[in-house]
Design a protein around this motif. Sequence first.
Motif, mmCIF file in Angstrom:
data_model
loop_
_atom_site.group_PDB
_atom_site.id
_atom_site.type_symbol
_atom_site.label_atom_id
_atom_site.label_comp_id
_atom_site.label_asym_id
_atom_site.label_seq_id
_atom_site.Cartn_x
_atom_site.Cartn_y
_atom_site.Cartn_z
ATOM 1 N N GLN A 1 -39.764 12.509 4.045
ATOM 2 C CA GLN A 1 -38.322 12.331 4.235
ATOM 3 C C GLN A 1 -37.533 13.447 3.549
ATOM 4 O OE1 GLN A 1 -37.947 8.352 2.706
ATOM 5 N NE2 GLN A 1 -38.334 7.395 4.703
ATOM 6 N N LEU A 2 -37.996 13.860 2.367
ATOM 7 C CA LEU A 2 -37.354 14.967 1.665
ATOM 8 C C LEU A 2 -37.464 16.257 2.469
ATOM 9 C CD1 LEU A 2 -38.354 14.511 -2.101
ATOM 10 C CD2 LEU A 2 -36.031 14.550 -1.162
ATOM 11 N N HIS A 3 -38.611 16.453 3.100
ATOM 12 C CA HIS A 3 -38.798 17.667 3.894
ATOM 13 C C HIS A 3 -37.872 17.676 5.103
ATOM 14 C CE1 HIS A 3 -40.860 20.520 6.633
ATOM 15 N NE2 HIS A 3 -41.062 21.180 5.500
ATOM 16 N N HIS A 4 -37.670 16.510 5.717
ATOM 17 C CA HIS A 4 -36.725 16.420 6.836
ATOM 18 C C HIS A 4 -35.308 16.775 6.372
ATOM 19 C CE1 HIS A 4 -39.689 15.085 9.563
ATOM 20 N NE2 HIS A 4 -39.776 13.822 9.147
ATOM 21 N N SER A 5 -34.963 16.328 5.167
ATOM 22 C CA SER A 5 -33.641 16.646 4.622
ATOM 23 C C SER A 5 -33.518 18.140 4.342
ATOM 24 C CB SER A 5 -33.403 15.859 3.324
ATOM 25 O OG SER A 5 -33.443 14.472 3.570
ATOM 26 N N ALA A 6 -34.596 18.723 3.838
ATOM 27 C CA ALA A 6 -34.584 20.159 3.529
ATOM 28 C C ALA A 6 -34.444 20.997 4.785
ATOM 29 C CB ALA A 6 -35.858 20.533 2.777
ATOM 30 N N TYR B 1 -46.653 11.274 11.324
ATOM 31 C CA TYR B 1 -46.979 11.446 9.910
ATOM 32 C C TYR B 1 -46.401 10.305 9.081
ATOM 33 C CZ TYR B 1 -48.510 16.227 10.935
ATOM 34 O OH TYR B 1 -49.190 17.320 11.422
ATOM 35 N N GLU B 2 -45.222 9.818 9.478
ATOM 36 C CA GLU B 2 -44.604 8.703 8.740
ATOM 37 C C GLU B 2 -45.444 7.429 8.864
ATOM 38 O OE1 GLU B 2 -42.996 10.773 10.688
ATOM 39 O OE2 GLU B 2 -41.610 11.775 9.302
ATOM 40 N N GLN B 3 -45.928 7.147 10.075
ATOM 41 C CA GLN B 3 -46.792 5.966 10.257
ATOM 42 C C GLN B 3 -48.085 6.117 9.471
ATOM 43 O OE1 GLN B 3 -46.699 6.330 14.601
ATOM 44 N NE2 GLN B 3 -45.881 4.245 14.742
ATOM 45 N N ALA B 4 -48.647 7.322 9.499
ATOM 46 C CA ALA B 4 -49.870 7.578 8.730
ATOM 47 C C ALA B 4 -49.602 7.401 7.242
ATOM 48 C CB ALA B 4 -50.381 8.987 9.018
ATOM 49 N N ALA B 5 -48.431 7.855 6.780
ATOM 50 C CA ALA B 5 -48.076 7.736 5.362
ATOM 51 C C ALA B 5 -47.972 6.274 4.939
ATOM 52 C CB ALA B 5 -46.756 8.457 5.099
ATOM 53 N N ARG B 6 -47.448 5.428 5.815
ATOM 54 C CA ARG B 6 -47.344 4.003 5.493
ATOM 55 C C ARG B 6 -48.723 3.362 5.375
ATOM 56 N NH1 ARG B 6 -42.997 4.575 9.239
ATOM 57 N NH2 ARG B 6 -40.965 4.292 8.202
ATOM 58 N N ILE B 7 -49.640 3.739 6.290
ATOM 59 C CA ILE B 7 -51.007 3.201 6.227
ATOM 60 C C ILE B 7 -51.694 3.639 4.941
ATOM 61 C CG2 ILE B 7 -53.282 3.229 7.331
ATOM 62 C CD1 ILE B 7 -51.825 3.741 10.009
ATOM 63 N N ILE B 8 -51.550 4.913 4.611
ATOM 64 C CA ILE B 8 -52.169 5.451 3.394
ATOM 65 C C ILE B 8 -51.557 4.793 2.162
ATOM 66 C CG2 ILE B 8 -52.438 7.543 1.998
ATOM 67 C CD1 ILE B 8 -52.446 9.078 4.729
ATOM 68 N N GLY B 9 -50.227 4.596 2.182
ATOM 69 C CA GLY B 9 -49.537 4.000 1.046
ATOM 70 C C GLY B 9 -49.967 2.575 0.759
ATOM 71 N N THR B 10 -50.320 1.812 1.807
ATOM 72 C CA THR B 10 -50.786 0.436 1.593
ATOM 73 C C THR B 10 -52.222 0.407 1.055
ATOM 74 O OG1 THR B 10 -51.507 0.302 3.907
ATOM 75 C CG2 THR B 10 -49.294 -0.502 3.393
ATOM 76 N N HIS B 11 -52.975 1.496 1.285
ATOM 77 C CA HIS B 11 -54.371 1.538 0.826
ATOM 78 C C HIS B 11 -54.481 2.025 -0.612
ATOM 79 C CE1 HIS B 11 -58.737 1.835 1.331
ATOM 80 N NE2 HIS B 11 -58.650 2.965 0.633
ATOM 81 N N PHE B 12 -53.723 3.047 -0.973
ATOM 82 C CA PHE B 12 -53.780 3.622 -2.318
ATOM 83 C C PHE B 12 -52.582 3.145 -3.131
ATOM 84 C CE2 PHE B 12 -56.002 6.850 0.285
ATOM 85 C CZ PHE B 12 -57.219 6.893 -0.388
ATOM 86 N N THR B 13 -52.859 2.446 -4.221
ATOM 87 C CA THR B 13 -51.768 1.951 -5.068
ATOM 88 C C THR B 13 -51.019 3.092 -5.745
ATOM 89 O OG1 THR B 13 -53.367 1.673 -6.887
ATOM 90 C CG2 THR B 13 -52.901 -0.261 -5.535
ATOM 91 N N GLU B 14 -51.735 4.210 -6.010
ATOM 92 C CA GLU B 14 -51.085 5.335 -6.674
ATOM 93 C C GLU B 14 -50.209 6.149 -5.724
ATOM 94 O OE1 GLU B 14 -55.359 6.803 -5.795
ATOM 95 O OE2 GLU B 14 -54.246 4.934 -6.090
ATOM 96 N N VAL B 15 -50.331 5.901 -4.436
ATOM 97 C CA VAL B 15 -49.527 6.640 -3.459
ATOM 98 C C VAL B 15 -48.275 5.857 -3.102
ATOM 99 C CG1 VAL B 15 -49.448 7.586 -1.118
ATOM 100 C CG2 VAL B 15 -51.507 7.865 -2.498
#
Length: 214
Positions: A117-122, A94-108
């Motif tokens: 990361q917050l969920h892992h901490s929780a 999910y982290e790798q997917a999040a990085r790919i999505i983050g580079t595509h969407f400027t609002e993300v």
Amino acid sequence: MAQETSQYSSLINKLDRFIRKYYTNQLIRGAIFSTGYILAFFLAINLLEYYFYLSTYLRKILFYGFILSSTVFVARFFFLPLLRYYRLGKIISYEQAARIIGTHFTEVKDKLLNILQLHHSAEAQPEAALLLAAIDQKALELKPVDFSFAVDLAKNRKHLRYVLPPLLLFLFIIIAAPNVIKEGTNRLYHNSTVYEKQAPFQFLVQNKELKAMQ
């Protein structure tokens, strides 16, 4: 262990859809590359054999080299993504997917990665009500974003240049000179048989009775 909120669960579902589309894209690209490779290699060795009557040793190398390399190519570029599409074997996190999505969407950008990361901490805290509330709020902000748009399947059209030339050449030969494919393939398959190049002339016996004056 912290419980998943409804917004976080919805976010994970969207990530799962993105990952499936990510591997669908790899499947399409792999099918194009595999088809182009197999057709190009097949035509090359067929034309070589048809026009040059290769030795049995060389025909064996080309035939088994074609079978082996095609199998490896299809396994690497098609069957491996197919297994990963069905979540068999190691897939992107999910982290790798999040990085790919983050580079595509400027609002993300890093927002999606921060939520994970917050969920892992929780999860590491027995009481994490504030963290869960923050996760819920951040996940709600990303709700309008369709992560699957980060993968554009239409971009695979540019890869058609790898398959169209050998495909068109193959179709042209099949229509215009099918014996090239038929004979070349037959000699490559029967690679232990010695074939002699046809002589450029023929003997025509005009005396049908096969008799002559002594």
